[in-house]
Structures are given as C-alpha cells and as structure tokens.
Write a protein that holds these residues in place. Structure first.
Motif, PDB file in Angstrom:
ATOM      1  N   HIS A  16      -8.740 -11.144  33.061  1.00  0.00           N
ATOM      2  CA  HIS A  16      -9.264 -11.174  31.689  1.00  0.00           C
ATOM      3  C   HIS A  16     -10.730 -10.738  31.659  1.00  0.00           C
ATOM      4  O   HIS A  16     -11.144  -9.977  30.783  1.00  0.00           O
ATOM      5  N   LEU A  17     -11.514 -11.226  32.615  1.00  0.00           N
ATOM      6  CA  LEU A  17     -12.950 -10.903  32.635  1.00  0.00           C
ATOM      7  C   LEU A  17     -13.170  -9.409  32.855  1.00  0.00           C
ATOM      8  O   LEU A  17     -14.103  -8.821  32.311  1.00  0.00           O
ATOM      9  N   GLN A  19     -11.596  -6.987  31.709  1.00  0.00           N
ATOM     10  CA  GLN A  19     -11.405  -6.172  30.507  1.00  0.00           C
ATOM     11  C   GLN A  19     -12.641  -6.156  29.614  1.00  0.00           C
ATOM     12  O   GLN A  19     -12.746  -5.316  28.722  1.00  0.00           O
ATOM     13  N   LEU A  20     -13.584  -7.066  29.847  1.00  0.00           N
ATOM     14  CA  LEU A  20     -14.770  -7.117  28.989  1.00  0.00           C
ATOM     15  C   LEU A  20     -15.595  -5.850  29.171  1.00  0.00           C
ATOM     16  O   LEU A  20     -15.649  -5.294  30.263  1.00  0.00           O
ATOM     17  N   PRO A  21     -16.280  -5.404  28.105  1.00  0.00           N
ATOM     18  CA  PRO A  21     -17.083  -4.188  28.227  1.00  0.00           C
ATOM     19  C   PRO A  21     -18.254  -4.414  29.183  1.00  0.00           C
ATOM     20  O   PRO A  21     -18.930  -5.439  29.120  1.00  0.00           O
TER      21      PRO A  21
END
Lengths: 203, 203
Positions: A16-17, A19-21
């Motif tokens: 999940h992390l 995928q952060l910009p």
C-alpha cells in the motif's frame, strides 16, 4: 529452507505504501518498519485518521476543494467573495497558497490535474465540463488561469483558452511570469529572464 | 474573512503523514491529496492494512524480527540453521538482504538501531541486554557484527566489541569492507579503496 520474508500483514502494508506518490520500494519498507516500531497504538491512531479523512471528506462539486459537507464547501460558501472572478487552478492544494497571498478574493475552480499525455491525463480526465457549466451561469466576468508555468501547464492553458473563446463576455487572463520575489538575476534561468523582459511594465 | 484551510480530518491526516521518516510537509500534503483523490474505498483498504499490521505483527523477543506469533518467529524457528553462529544487525530490515545473499544460515539479532548521539540513540536504547542474555546461554561460538560501514556503525561495533570481550569463548568477527561487486576502481571513493587495500587477501 523456505526464504524468510516479512509476515503477510507487513507485506500488505508495504505494498500500500509503495503506491503513494513519491514513495519508492526502499522508502515503503523503511516507513513500514518505522510504523511497526512505533508500537501498535500510534499506528492505529494513524489508520483511524486515514479512515476519518476518507469517510468524512468530500470533493466540493463546485470548486473541487475538500469539504466535510456533501454539498458546498468553506471556499464556495465564504461570503465577501467577488462573485464575478473565477480562478482556475490545477489542484485543490493550489487554492491555499493563493488564499494566503491575500491578493485574490474571488471564486476557485480546481481542474483536478492538468493535461499530461505522458501520465495518460487528457482533457476528459479534468473538471472542464464542470467549469463550462459554471461559466454558462453568466455571472463570471473574468477567468484567471493560475496554472503552472511548465509544458503541461501551458498545454492546459492553451486548451482552456480555445474553449473559453466560446464565452465572449468572459475576459480570460493568466498569472504574470517573471522574476520570483527576492530572487536576484544571477539565480534566474534564461527562460524566466526572457519572460520577465517580455512582460516588463512601466515604472 | 476567515482564512480557508483544509477540513480538520485532512489536516489530521497530513500531520500523521509528516511524522513518517523521509516525509516533509510538502510530501505529506501531496500524499494526503492523492489519498483523498483515490476515493474513500481505496484509502479505507489502506487504513485497514495499517490496522492489521499494527494488531497482528509483533517483534520477536529473541531476534527482533517481525512475527505474527507472540512467541518465536519464522527466522528463529527455522530448522537447518547453524545454532552456533549469531549475526548482529542494526535493523530487522537488514535480515532479508543477508538471507537473500544465501551466504549465511545462522541466527540473527537485530539491535533495533545503532549508537547515534545526534539522534539521541544511546546503547541503552538498543537490544544489547537481550544480546548479552543470548550469549550467556553459551551455544554461540561466533558473533558476526553486520553493521553499517559508517561512523555510527563503527561506534556501535566498537561498543559491542568491548562488551563481547567478556565472552572469551565467543569469536567476534565483522563484515569485510572493500570494493562492491560490479564496481570499478573509478567509482570507488578513497576510503573504500583504502579499506580494500588494507583487507587484501591472497589469490
């Protein structure tokens, strides 16, 4: 012997992390480990903040800013705003710096991005239809394009310019380009200097 | 007119994001806006992953790696491990690269950091007491210090060296320093070359 890996919940958090910009695989791993080492309580509070933001905050259907109400927002509903001027920005984050400048007290319209073929963002992905609907109301006398001064910002400004030509009663302007405040000529690049010269004003 | 700001849930999310390692105020704002724009569903899944990781994952009391069981972990409980060799690392994240190298099949001990006065990390903040307890069992014949080759790593290695001198039956070694694999001499800095020369081995 089976390869050792992180337990599944940690792997899921890392993915999940990632995928952060602006977060690469190494940063994602480092942040996940940091979160694990903070102890459960602090990470649960973080997760709760995320859930609250996701459940309680909406995009204002008019301007595109964040709102905790399903209709309207603090920007659109603010009184004492000049209802004849509309400032078009790329992102909702661009609204706060403009507000802080104190130089603008009209209404805003966030496009939720800019035209960028490399990122697969075309005009149909932006809030341009909502912009046209707002202009059709006929209350706006001026539209200020407050877009980035880079290639994607220019392309978006040009595209909007053609569309806004269909509203002859609306004056279309854009932000001045030139030397940033506090910057000497030695720090300015050639393109900035060229635009500062082209846009020179009488003393 | 009151200054416009993000709704409270967004501000709370930004302040949580700012605490993450390597995330500054601008990145925190960008990530929060990105999360908001993903729509609630995706952000709720992220928050759920965070909660699962915080609730289901523990630090192994023995080696310091992550585990989904309250006692033991995949690393400590792995069979076919050489029970006489203990590899001391700074972080649990250092264990996976060593495992992937395939060159080590002993046990691990994560210190959960390294001595770094600038970051207010002293020996008492590290899992050194747990290391001493493990060595008292008398099963380990060798301790490999697999610490960073920077100032803090050196300081931690020196500190541990003094403590480990109290276990005369335990050989203390550290990782070799020299040219990284695939690196030409032109890319190596002077300190690396100096250490590669000092550590030269017979052909």
């Amino acid at each position: 012997m089976a390869q050792v890996d992180y337990p599944e919940p940690v792997r899921a958090l890392i993915s999940h992390l990632r995928q952060l910009p602006g977060i690469g695989p190494k940063s994602a791993e480092r942040i996940a480990v940091w979160l694990m080492q903070q102890g459960g309580g602090s990470t649960l509070l973080f997760a709760e903040a995320m859930q609250r933001a996701a459940s309680l905050v909406f995009e204002c259907g008019t301007c595109g800013f964040f709102s905790t109400e399903e209709h309207g927002c603090a920007v659109c509903d603010g009184n004492q705003r000049d209802s004849r001027v509309l400032c078009v920005v790329e992102q909702p984050t661009d609204i706060l710096p403009l507000e802080r400048s104190g130089a603008f007290r009209g209404h805003y319209h966030s496009l939720r991005g800019r035209i960028s073929p490399l990122d697969n963002v075309g005009p149909e992905d932006l809030r341009i239809g909502a912009l046209i609907e707002r202009l059709k109301s006929g209350v706006f006398a001026e539209v200020i394009l407050a877009l980035s001064s880079d290639v994607e910002g220019e392309a978006t400004a040009n595209y909007l310019g053609e569309i806004l030509a269909g509203f002859p009663g609306v004056e279309v302007t854009r932000l001045a380009q030139g030397l940033p405040a506090g910057g000497g000529l030695g720090n300015a690049d050639e393109l900035t200097l060229m635009r500062a010269l082209q846009g020179r004003v009488g003393l």
